[in-house]
Enzyme design. Structure first.
Site, mmCIF file in Angstrom:
data_model
loop_
_atom_site.group_PDB
_atom_site.id
_atom_site.type_symbol
_atom_site.label_atom_id
_atom_site.label_comp_id
_atom_site.label_asym_id
_atom_site.label_seq_id
_atom_site.Cartn_x
_atom_site.Cartn_y
_atom_site.Cartn_z
ATOM 1 N N LYS A 83 0.808 -1.216 0.000
ATOM 2 C CA LYS A 83 0.000 0.000 0.000
ATOM 3 C C LYS A 83 0.844 1.270 0.000
ATOM 4 O O LYS A 83 1.822 1.376 0.736
ATOM 5 C CB LYS A 83 -0.896 0.033 1.249
ATOM 6 C CG LYS A 83 -2.035 -0.991 1.237
ATOM 7 C CD LYS A 83 -2.884 -0.841 2.489
ATOM 8 C CE LYS A 83 -3.862 -1.987 2.695
ATOM 9 N NZ LYS A 83 -4.975 -1.981 1.739
ATOM 10 N N GLY A 155 -10.848 -2.998 8.860
ATOM 11 C CA GLY A 155 -10.455 -3.138 10.253
ATOM 12 C C GLY A 155 -11.604 -3.200 11.238
ATOM 13 O O GLY A 155 -11.401 -3.032 12.439
ATOM 14 N N ARG A 167 -23.238 -3.205 -3.631
ATOM 15 C CA ARG A 167 -24.620 -3.032 -4.118
ATOM 16 C C ARG A 167 -24.781 -1.706 -4.853
ATOM 17 O O ARG A 167 -25.453 -1.622 -5.873
ATOM 18 C CB ARG A 167 -25.606 -3.082 -2.946
ATOM 19 C CG ARG A 167 -25.933 -4.487 -2.468
ATOM 20 C CD ARG A 167 -27.140 -4.450 -1.540
ATOM 21 N NE ARG A 167 -27.446 -5.731 -0.950
ATOM 22 C CZ ARG A 167 -28.181 -6.678 -1.558
ATOM 23 N NH1 ARG A 167 -28.666 -6.475 -2.770
ATOM 24 N NH2 ARG A 167 -28.421 -7.818 -0.954
ATOM 25 N N GLY A 216 -13.968 -5.445 6.045
ATOM 26 C CA GLY A 216 -14.907 -6.016 6.996
ATOM 27 C C GLY A 216 -15.245 -7.471 6.758
ATOM 28 O O GLY A 216 -16.043 -8.047 7.503
#
EC number: 4.3.3.6
Lengths: 296, 213
Positions: A83, A155, A167, A216
């Protein structure tokens, strides 16, 4: 014969195509990278701290130590991602020099530029970027991103934001598909995305690059749900190595991602995994602590 | 985001009865891209993740992806032995990149414990070019497919390091390394025709499937 061409769009986007149907796992040590590879990860994300720790420890989160990235690259043979901060093109230059396989311009780290993202076309190494909606995804692709991951809320172990983002992106794509050409000009304006990319999405019914889900995902069922919602694959951050039995959970998430539409397989692999990561409900997070709102 | 290919069977229109039934191993990787190419060429395509799904096809494609993952999942879910038996029984199989590794009798630089299905009398080296920064596309002469060169995309791809007596090289890089091979009904390429719009390898493979039916 022609001279071999590296870093073309096809080559950059192509690696993401090969990762589809797979699980990319956050790792903070070579030992974790080994566990991830042995469990069937298609790639690893080399980090100093997983998002759950960045969240609890606070402070400015930056690119990882090159020694750590080198050690993880040396440990595994699957692709290694790392990252860089949003807009921090020098961190990205360093990651390219370290020969990582993909650079994640990530909201999980502290942004380095609150106006500009990195010009990703100027790199040979491909980029993956986060997005919460279609317009954001297309802006990143316009800047050269070769892969998109929906952001979720990293996280937390709370998959609700990941659900919301995939969605949202799917529904915005479906809306474009039903529009006439004249309506697409307005759609491009409203999405704040280039007309050419909006037109391409309307015609093909999908993003021009691979779309993974992140943020998540903590259980095999979470991963399978994201796949059923249309993801090409999943990132699992804190969910594996913050759980009670990382080896078993990592292997289970891999199997559930392949058999995402077979509840009997998902049930089987979900047995006896021990404690899932302790979660934080996104609703309990004060707005300044929500990572998904970084990037624009 | 490819929702159109989520169905178990694609290309199964009214004219599909005439097309050969071709499976694409769908454990991980770019199996949908192969399915789209095969369907566009008239094959009746199905995705294969279970042993019983393998029994319903006349040919199989093993896609690009991560070979160590495809190996692991094929063993975990009981596909490896049926696949080996099908290959031994003459099932036409085409492997690209990770698929070529799966078809090779031996792999170098695999992860600890990595196995292949075998069938091609070759030794392949995994990640032979290095990291993604060394991935590339180039023009490749493939005499078996005619005079027009193939635009070949190599993505952390393998090379065929040695070709046994039973296998035949189909294409080489300028430096002489072999990147496409065939042996009877088996075909393998280090590169990915499925993502470039190049259909001649799939047509060549389908001719093997049709010849055997």
């Amino acid at each position: 014969m022609t001279v071999p061409e590296t870093g073309s769009s096809r080559v950059k986007r192509g690696l993401a195509e090969m990762l589809k149907g797979g699980v990319i796992m956050d790792v903070v040590t070579p030992e974790q990278a080994r566990i991830a590879e042995d469990a069937g990860a298609v790639a690893v994300m080399a980090l100093e701290r997983v998002p759950a720790d960045i969240r609890s420890q606070g402070g400015v989160a930056r690119m990882s130590d090159p020694d750590l990235i080198d050690a993880i690259i040396a440990e595994v043979s699957i692709p290694v991602m790392a990252k860089a901060r949003i807009g921090h093109f020098v961190e990205a230059q360093v990651l390219q020099a370290l020969d990582v396989d993909y650079i994640d311009e990530s909201e999980v780290l502290s942004p380095a530029d609150y106006v500009n993202h990195i010009d990703k076309w100027s790199f040979n190494t491909p980029f993956v970027c986060g997005a919460t909606n279609l317009g954001e995804a297309l802006r990143r692709i316009n800047e050269g991103a070769a892969m998109i991951r929906s952001k979720g809320e990293a996280g937390t172990g709370d998959v609700s934001e990941a659900t919301k983002h995939i969605r949202k992106i799917s529904s915005e794509i479906n809306q474009l598909k039903s529009m006439t050409r004249d309506e697409l000009y307005v759609a491009a304006k409203e999405l704040q995305a280039p007309y050419e990319l909006v037109l391409e999405v309307a015609e093909t019914g999908k993003l021009p690059v691979v779309l993974f889900v992140a943020g998540g995902v903590a259980t095999p069922a979470d991963a399978a749900m994201m796949m059923q919602l249309g993801a090409d694959g999943v990132f699992v951050g804190s969910g594996i190595f913050k759980s009670g039995n990382p080896e078993a959970r990592a292997a289970a998430v891999v199997k559930a991602t392949t058999f995402y539409d077979d509840p009997s397989v998902i049930a089987d692999v979900s047995r006896g995994l021990g404690e899932a990561m302790v979660g934080i409900n996104v609703a309990d997070l004060a707005a300044p602590h929500r990572l998904a709102e970084r990037g624009w | 985001m490819t929702t159109t290919l989520r169905e178990e069977s694609v290309g199964a229109g009214e004219s599909a009865a005439a097309g050969p039934r071709v499976g694409v191993l769908a454990l991980q990787g770019d199996f949908r891209e192969h399915a789209l190419v095969l369907a566009s060429l008239g094959a009746e395509v199905s995705l294969v993740r279970r042993p019983e799904e393998l029994e319903a096809v006349d040919g199989l494609v093993i896609p690009g992806g991560e070979s160590s993952v495809i190996d692991k999942l094929s063993r975990t879910f009981g596909l490896a032995e049926p696949l080996r038996a099908a290959i031994a029984g003459g099932l036409p199989v085409y492997g690209t990149c990770a698929g070529l590794i799966m078809l090779a009798d031996r792999v170098l630089d695999g992860i600890a414990g990595q196995e292949t299905l075998g069938g091609l009398d070759v030794v392949v080296r995994r990640n032979a070019f290095g990291s993604q920064n060394q991935s590339f596309e180039t023009e490749l002469e493939v005499p078996a497919l005619g005079a027009t060169p193939v635009r070949a995309v190599f993505i952390r791809g393998p090379v065929v390091e040695s070709v046994g007596a039973a296998a035949t090289p189909l294409a080489r890089l300028d430096d002489g390394r072999v990147v496409a091979v065939e042996q009877g009904n088996l075909l393998g390429t280090s590169f990915h025709p499925e993502i470039t719009g190049e259909h001649r390898f799939h047509e060549y493979f389908l001719s093997k499937v049709r010849a055997r039916r």
